[in-house]
Design a protein around this motif. Structure first.
Motif, PDB file in Angstrom:
ATOM      1  N   LEU A 100      -1.408 -93.430  11.732  1.00 40.37           N
ATOM      2  CA  LEU A 100      -2.154 -94.684  11.620  1.00 40.37           C
ATOM      3  C   LEU A 100      -3.226 -94.631  10.536  1.00 40.37           C
ATOM      4  O   LEU A 100      -3.853 -95.644  10.230  1.00 40.37           O
ATOM      5  N   GLY A 101      -3.458 -93.461   9.972  1.00 41.91           N
ATOM      6  CA  GLY A 101      -4.484 -93.326   8.953  1.00 41.91           C
ATOM      7  C   GLY A 101      -5.892 -93.502   9.491  1.00 41.91           C
ATOM      8  O   GLY A 101      -6.761 -94.059   8.806  1.00 41.91           O
ATOM      9  N   ILE A 102      -6.128 -93.022  10.688  1.00 37.66           N
ATOM     10  CA  ILE A 102      -7.465 -93.139  11.283  1.00 37.66           C
ATOM     11  C   ILE A 102      -8.437 -92.265  10.496  1.00 37.66           C
ATOM     12  O   ILE A 102      -8.189 -91.074  10.300  1.00 37.66           O
ATOM     13  N   PRO A 103      -9.550 -92.811  10.023  1.00 32.04           N
ATOM     14  CA  PRO A 103     -10.502 -91.999   9.252  1.00 32.04           C
ATOM     15  C   PRO A 103     -11.151 -90.921  10.119  1.00 32.04           C
ATOM     16  O   PRO A 103     -11.373 -91.114  11.315  1.00 32.04           O
ATOM     17  N   ASP A 104     -11.438 -89.782   9.504  1.00 38.37           N
ATOM     18  CA  ASP A 104     -12.042 -88.669  10.240  1.00 38.37           C
ATOM     19  C   ASP A 104     -13.346 -89.073  10.922  1.00 38.37           C
ATOM     20  O   ASP A 104     -13.685 -88.557  11.985  1.00 38.37           O
ATOM     21  N   SER A 105     -14.072 -89.995  10.303  1.00 39.16           N
ATOM     22  CA  SER A 105     -15.357 -90.420  10.854  1.00 39.16           C
ATOM     23  C   SER A 105     -15.197 -91.144  12.186  1.00 39.16           C
ATOM     24  O   SER A 105     -16.181 -91.322  12.919  1.00 39.16           O
ATOM     25  N   ASN A 106     -13.988 -91.570  12.506  1.00 44.97           N
ATOM     26  CA  ASN A 106     -13.725 -92.281  13.763  1.00 44.97           C
ATOM     27  C   ASN A 106     -13.151 -91.378  14.842  1.00 44.97           C
ATOM     28  O   ASN A 106     -12.778 -91.852  15.914  1.00 44.97           O
ATOM     29  N   ILE A 107     -13.070 -90.074  14.552  1.00 45.48           N
ATOM     30  CA  ILE A 107     -12.481 -89.126  15.499  1.00 45.48           C
ATOM     31  C   ILE A 107     -13.546 -88.142  15.950  1.00 45.48           C
ATOM     32  O   ILE A 107     -14.150 -87.438  15.131  1.00 45.48           O
ATOM     33  N   PHE A 108     -13.771 -88.090  17.238  1.00 51.04           N
ATOM     34  CA  PHE A 108     -14.766 -87.200  17.820  1.00 51.04           C
ATOM     35  C   PHE A 108     -14.035 -86.174  18.682  1.00 51.04           C
ATOM     36  O   PHE A 108     -13.567 -86.487  19.772  1.00 51.04           O
ATOM     37  N   ARG A 109     -13.925 -84.955  18.180  1.00 53.59           N
ATOM     38  CA  ARG A 109     -13.193 -83.920  18.901  1.00 53.59           C
ATOM     39  C   ARG A 109     -14.138 -82.848  19.425  1.00 53.59           C
ATOM     40  O   ARG A 109     -15.268 -82.698  18.967  1.00 53.59           O
ATOM     41  N   TRP A 110     -13.651 -82.107  20.403  1.00 52.53           N
ATOM     42  CA  TRP A 110     -14.385 -80.947  20.917  1.00 52.53           C
ATOM     43  C   TRP A 110     -14.272 -79.831  19.881  1.00 52.53           C
ATOM     44  O   TRP A 110     -13.158 -79.441  19.515  1.00 52.53           O
ATOM     45  N   LYS A 111     -15.380 -79.286  19.402  1.00 52.29           N
ATOM     46  CA  LYS A 111     -15.357 -78.283  18.331  1.00 52.29           C
ATOM     47  C   LYS A 111     -15.202 -76.891  18.923  1.00 52.29           C
ATOM     48  O   LYS A 111     -16.160 -76.111  19.022  1.00 52.29           O
ATOM     49  N   THR A 112     -13.974 -76.583  19.309  1.00 50.28           N
ATOM     50  CA  THR A 112     -13.701 -75.308  19.973  1.00 50.28           C
ATOM     51  C   THR A 112     -13.926 -74.104  19.062  1.00 50.28           C
ATOM     52  O   THR A 112     -13.996 -72.970  19.543  1.00 50.28           O
ATOM     53  N   GLU A 113     -14.031 -74.342  17.759  1.00 45.29           N
ATOM     54  CA  GLU A 113     -14.313 -73.231  16.846  1.00 45.29           C
ATOM     55  C   GLU A 113     -15.713 -72.644  17.056  1.00 45.29           C
ATOM     56  O   GLU A 113     -16.032 -71.589  16.512  1.00 45.29           O
TER      57      GLU A 113
END
Length: 251
Positions: A100-113
């Motif tokens: 869908l081409g969702i911009p990275d700024s719209n994705i909030f992920r758990w930063k498991t790193e």
């Protein structure tokens, strides 16, 4: 769709489950966008979302949604690298965000790193608070929370008898499940129950007995039964095979 004690229940034939669930999910997002541009959605993990993501990605314009204005979060995550095949983020990224081409700024992920599960949970809670402008006294209100249910009655990564069930203040926590499931990361009941809409997606005969207990047993203390939105809608989309234990099987 039938309403039972304020809970909306729809039973869908197994072969059309992904299509109908995608339609319902997207109609909720589209409804939010009729009143304001942005819509904040917390996605579920597990295998069921994969089929729904594929339906949406085949023809994203069909649902009348401005996808660039949807912000995506995750109700829970496994404590694995973001490129692991077990990662909820990787599943959504491969099947939904990238197509869908969702911009990275719209994705909030758990930063498991970040390595330490507690640090991951704290960072996630902070990122949510920053986005929503919330704090401990004002928990975030998601427009839509998508949840699944395991055969044991767990939802998100809130498993029976796990420590996170007792959390009533924090937005997100690391939850130690045990040797079978390891450490999980999850949003908490106070957050999930403040959503404007909670959409359960349940399919499979292996969940029929537990589902009947969750929906029809007032004393059920299973995690999924404790999802009771304070002021929002609660919708259960159920496959026919998962509904076999329900009295009357509402349609």
């Amino acid at each position: 769709m039938k309403s039972v004690n304020g809970v909306e229940i729809e039973i869908v034939e197994d072969e059309g489950f992904f299509e109908k669930s995608a339609e319902t999910l997207c109609s909720i997002i589209a409804s939010v966008q009729q009143t304001r541009k942005s819509c904040r959605v917390a996605l579920s993990g597990g295998s069921t979302p994969a089929g729904i993501y594929r339906v949406i990605a085949r023809n994203p314009s069909a649902f009348g949604i401005n996808w660039d204005s949807v912000k995506f979060f995750f109700g829970d995550e496994r404590f694995v690298p973001k490129d692991s095949d077990q990662s909820n983020f990787k599943l959504a990224n491969d099947l939904l965000f990238l197509p869908l081409g969702i911009p990275d700024s719209n994705i909030f992920r758990w930063k498991t790193e970040l390595q330490d599960p507690q640090a991951v949970a704290e960072e996630y809670a902070e990122s949510i608070s920053d986005e929503f402008g919330s704090n401990d006294a004002s928990l975030p209100i998601f427009d839509l929370v998508i949840l699944g249910m395991g055969p044991d009655g767990h939802t998100a990564s809130l498993f029976p008898n796990s420590p996170a069930l007792d959390e009533n203040v924090k937005i997100a926590v690391a939850n130690e499940i045990g040797s079978k499931f390891g450490t999980r990361l999850t949003l908490t009941f106070p957050v999930l129950n403040r959503a404007q809409c909670v959409l359960f997606l349940v399919r499979g005969a292996d969940k029929a007995e537990t589902l009947a207990d969750v929906l029809e047993n007032p004393s059920a203390n299973l995690p999924a039964a404790l999802i009771q939105p304070e002021f929002g809608r609660l919708i259960w989309m159920i496959s026919r095979s998962a509904a076999t234990g329900l009295n009357g099987s509402p349609t």
